[in-house]
Design a protein around this motif. Sequence first.
Motif, PDB file in Angstrom:
ATOM      1  N   PRO A 122       2.188  -6.379  12.628  1.00  0.00           N
ATOM      2  CA  PRO A 122       2.647  -5.109  12.071  1.00  0.00           C
ATOM      3  C   PRO A 122       2.049  -3.928  12.838  1.00  0.00           C
ATOM      4  CG  PRO A 122       1.990  -6.610  10.320  1.00  0.00           C
ATOM      5  CD  PRO A 122       1.566  -7.243  11.621  1.00  0.00           C
ATOM      6  N   ILE A 123       2.796  -2.852  12.866  1.00  0.00           N
ATOM      7  CA  ILE A 123       2.351  -1.682  13.636  1.00  0.00           C
ATOM      8  C   ILE A 123       0.966  -1.225  13.190  1.00  0.00           C
ATOM      9  CG2 ILE A 123       2.814   0.768  14.072  1.00  0.00           C
ATOM     10  CD1 ILE A 123       5.790   0.101  14.010  1.00  0.00           C
ATOM     11  N   ARG A 124       0.670  -1.286  11.879  1.00  0.00           N
ATOM     12  CA  ARG A 124      -0.625  -0.805  11.392  1.00  0.00           C
ATOM     13  C   ARG A 124      -1.771  -1.610  12.004  1.00  0.00           C
ATOM     14  NH1 ARG A 124       1.978  -2.914   6.972  1.00  0.00           N
ATOM     15  NH2 ARG A 124       1.293  -4.979   6.283  1.00  0.00           N
TER      16      ARG A 124
ATOM     17  N   LYS B 107      -3.872   4.051   1.317  1.00  0.00           N
ATOM     18  CA  LYS B 107      -2.889   3.303   0.532  1.00  0.00           C
ATOM     19  C   LYS B 107      -1.621   3.057   1.329  1.00  0.00           C
ATOM     20  CE  LYS B 107      -4.581   4.893  -3.951  1.00  0.00           C
ATOM     21  NZ  LYS B 107      -4.315   5.722  -5.146  1.00  0.00           N
ATOM     22  N   ARG B 108      -1.231   4.028   2.157  1.00  0.00           N
ATOM     23  CA  ARG B 108      -0.033   3.837   2.965  1.00  0.00           C
ATOM     24  C   ARG B 108      -0.277   2.842   4.086  1.00  0.00           C
ATOM     25  NH1 ARG B 108       0.341   9.401   1.901  1.00  0.00           N
ATOM     26  NH2 ARG B 108      -0.691   9.946   3.881  1.00  0.00           N
ATOM     27  N   ILE B 109      -1.459   2.926   4.718  1.00  0.00           N
ATOM     28  CA  ILE B 109      -1.766   2.034   5.841  1.00  0.00           C
ATOM     29  C   ILE B 109      -1.975   0.606   5.369  1.00  0.00           C
ATOM     30  CG2 ILE B 109      -3.461   1.520   7.657  1.00  0.00           C
ATOM     31  CD1 ILE B 109      -3.944   4.502   7.911  1.00  0.00           C
TER      32      ILE B 109
ATOM     33  N   THR C 186      -6.950   0.250  -8.165  1.00  0.00           N
ATOM     34  CA  THR C 186      -8.271  -0.387  -8.235  1.00  0.00           C
ATOM     35  C   THR C 186      -8.733  -0.925  -6.889  1.00  0.00           C
ATOM     36  OG1 THR C 186      -7.896  -0.996 -10.540  1.00  0.00           O
ATOM     37  CG2 THR C 186      -9.657  -2.154  -9.373  1.00  0.00           C
ATOM     38  N   MET C 187      -7.970  -1.846  -6.297  1.00  0.00           N
ATOM     39  CA  MET C 187      -8.385  -2.440  -5.026  1.00  0.00           C
ATOM     40  C   MET C 187      -8.338  -1.416  -3.905  1.00  0.00           C
ATOM     41  SD  MET C 187      -9.605  -4.916  -3.292  1.00  0.00           S
ATOM     42  CE  MET C 187      -9.607  -6.268  -4.466  1.00  0.00           C
ATOM     43  N   MET C 188      -7.351  -0.535  -3.938  1.00  0.00           N
ATOM     44  CA  MET C 188      -7.232   0.471  -2.888  1.00  0.00           C
ATOM     45  C   MET C 188      -8.426   1.420  -2.891  1.00  0.00           C
ATOM     46  SD  MET C 188      -4.483  -0.060  -1.040  1.00  0.00           S
ATOM     47  CE  MET C 188      -5.215  -1.699  -1.103  1.00  0.00           C
ATOM     48  N   ASP C 189      -8.847   1.858  -4.086  1.00  0.00           N
ATOM     49  CA  ASP C 189     -10.008   2.746  -4.185  1.00  0.00           C
ATOM     50  C   ASP C 189     -11.272   2.029  -3.717  1.00  0.00           C
ATOM     51  OD1 ASP C 189      -8.424   4.765  -5.146  1.00  0.00           O
ATOM     52  OD2 ASP C 189      -8.970   4.477  -7.248  1.00  0.00           O
ATOM     53  N   TYR C 190     -11.410   0.771  -4.131  1.00  0.00           N
ATOM     54  CA  TYR C 190     -12.578  -0.023  -3.726  1.00  0.00           C
ATOM     55  C   TYR C 190     -12.648  -0.151  -2.205  1.00  0.00           C
ATOM     56  CZ  TYR C 190     -15.269  -4.324  -2.843  1.00  0.00           C
ATOM     57  OH  TYR C 190     -16.153  -5.263  -2.354  1.00  0.00           O
ATOM     58  N   MET C 191     -11.539  -0.528  -1.585  1.00  0.00           N
ATOM     59  CA  MET C 191     -11.539  -0.733  -0.139  1.00  0.00           C
ATOM     60  C   MET C 191     -11.695   0.583   0.622  1.00  0.00           C
ATOM     61  SD  MET C 191     -11.521  -3.907   0.365  1.00  0.00           S
ATOM     62  CE  MET C 191     -11.218  -3.890   2.128  1.00  0.00           C
ATOM     63  N   TYR C 192     -11.099   1.651   0.092  1.00  0.00           N
ATOM     64  CA  TYR C 192     -11.252   2.954   0.738  1.00  0.00           C
ATOM     65  C   TYR C 192     -12.721   3.353   0.794  1.00  0.00           C
ATOM     66  CZ  TYR C 192     -11.365   8.007   1.335  1.00  0.00           C
ATOM     67  OH  TYR C 192     -11.678   9.271   1.763  1.00  0.00           O
ATOM     68  N   HIS C 193     -13.419   3.238  -0.331  1.00  0.00           N
ATOM     69  CA  HIS C 193     -14.814   3.661  -0.375  1.00  0.00           C
ATOM     70  C   HIS C 193     -15.721   2.722   0.426  1.00  0.00           C
ATOM     71  CE1 HIS C 193     -14.383   7.121  -2.955  1.00  0.00           C
ATOM     72  NE2 HIS C 193     -13.580   6.423  -3.743  1.00  0.00           N
ATOM     73  N   CYS C 194     -15.301   1.469   0.578  1.00  0.00           N
ATOM     74  CA  CYS C 194     -16.052   0.559   1.456  1.00  0.00           C
ATOM     75  C   CYS C 194     -15.954   0.974   2.927  1.00  0.00           C
ATOM     76  CB  CYS C 194     -15.518  -0.874   1.313  1.00  0.00           C
ATOM     77  SG  CYS C 194     -16.071  -1.754  -0.161  1.00  0.00           S
ATOM     78  N   ASN C 195     -14.839   1.618   3.273  1.00  0.00           N
ATOM     79  CA  ASN C 195     -14.548   1.837   4.688  1.00  0.00           C
ATOM     80  C   ASN C 195     -14.740   3.265   5.176  1.00  0.00           C
ATOM     81  OD1 ASN C 195     -13.706  -0.789   5.761  1.00  0.00           O
ATOM     82  ND2 ASN C 195     -12.120  -0.670   4.203  1.00  0.00           N
ATOM     83  N   VAL C 196     -15.101   4.201   4.300  1.00  0.00           N
ATOM     84  CA  VAL C 196     -15.313   5.571   4.773  1.00  0.00           C
ATOM     85  C   VAL C 196     -16.798   5.891   4.886  1.00  0.00           C
ATOM     86  CG1 VAL C 196     -13.109   6.450   3.962  1.00  0.00           C
ATOM     87  CG2 VAL C 196     -15.105   6.509   2.438  1.00  0.00           C
TER      88      VAL C 196
END
Length: 311
Positions: free
Chosen positions: A153-155, A184-186, A202-212
Amino acid sequence: AVKADVELSFVELENGLRVRTMVVNRGKYPGVEPLVLVHGFAAAIGTWAKNIDDLSNTRTVYAMDQVGFGRSDRPEFSTDAAEAEDEFVENIEQWRVKMELNSFVLLGHSLGGFISTAYALKYPQYVKHLIVAEPWGFPPKPEEGTRWEREAPIRYRMITYLSGKMNPLSILRGVGPFGPGMFKRIRGDLQRVFSDMYPESTMMDYMYHCNVQHPSGEVAMKSLMGSIGFAAFPMADRVQDLSEKINISFLYGERSWMDSGTGDMAQEALGEDRVSIAIIPDASHHVYGFNGFNQMVDHFCRQVDANSESA
């Protein structure tokens, strides 16, 4: 969402780094080989949420946020590929010592599959069986175009390309309050994997905060790559050095863009009696989130148990 008996803690290593650690059903299965889970790039222990209950039905399960990811400490890794790889391996070994694990089944996904194999090469005496799910870093980069370049996938191609040029997650940090929406889009693929388990955010917020957070593991990933998307020291060139006491199982998603031919390479190097390959129907690169994955991992683990009983 997880019903098993879960312990969460920070384990301090000899080198002073802290590793976020999960232990499931500690001490419930004496004499049964435990299972250690090693996540992939830009992931954390939370991504094993759909696996914990099933896999801990027959054995104790351990998982960690790899150093540089999730809630574990984020040190500066070497920019040398061999040294960065060894730092990942030594962090796992120091964690093993602290957890007092003398033998276990080791399972790694994607980047975690690469690191787990590197660990098994250096410390084979502790690994009863190696399972690699959609492993990154096995094939050398061919001169011509690859399936990955055609079908990923492009992402993923974008993230991998940026990994070779810069810290790929720095964009999320740079856009500030727009970061969660961008993430969330990526990574909508992750949301689809967990949509039957968690509300949308839930999972999106968790993963976002893990990665920023402070870039660490992503910098190490850049160091591990010799060319964009491929390891500087591919495992296909080294898997033949795996101890004869360790069998290895490859798990691939039927709809993944990863090349399952790396399992065939390992079979040629080690023999069909030591290497097994399984395809999870309808699964993507996030193979751990699909029906059939837990059952296959449990099957491999039970084989280890049976071999131990007959020895």
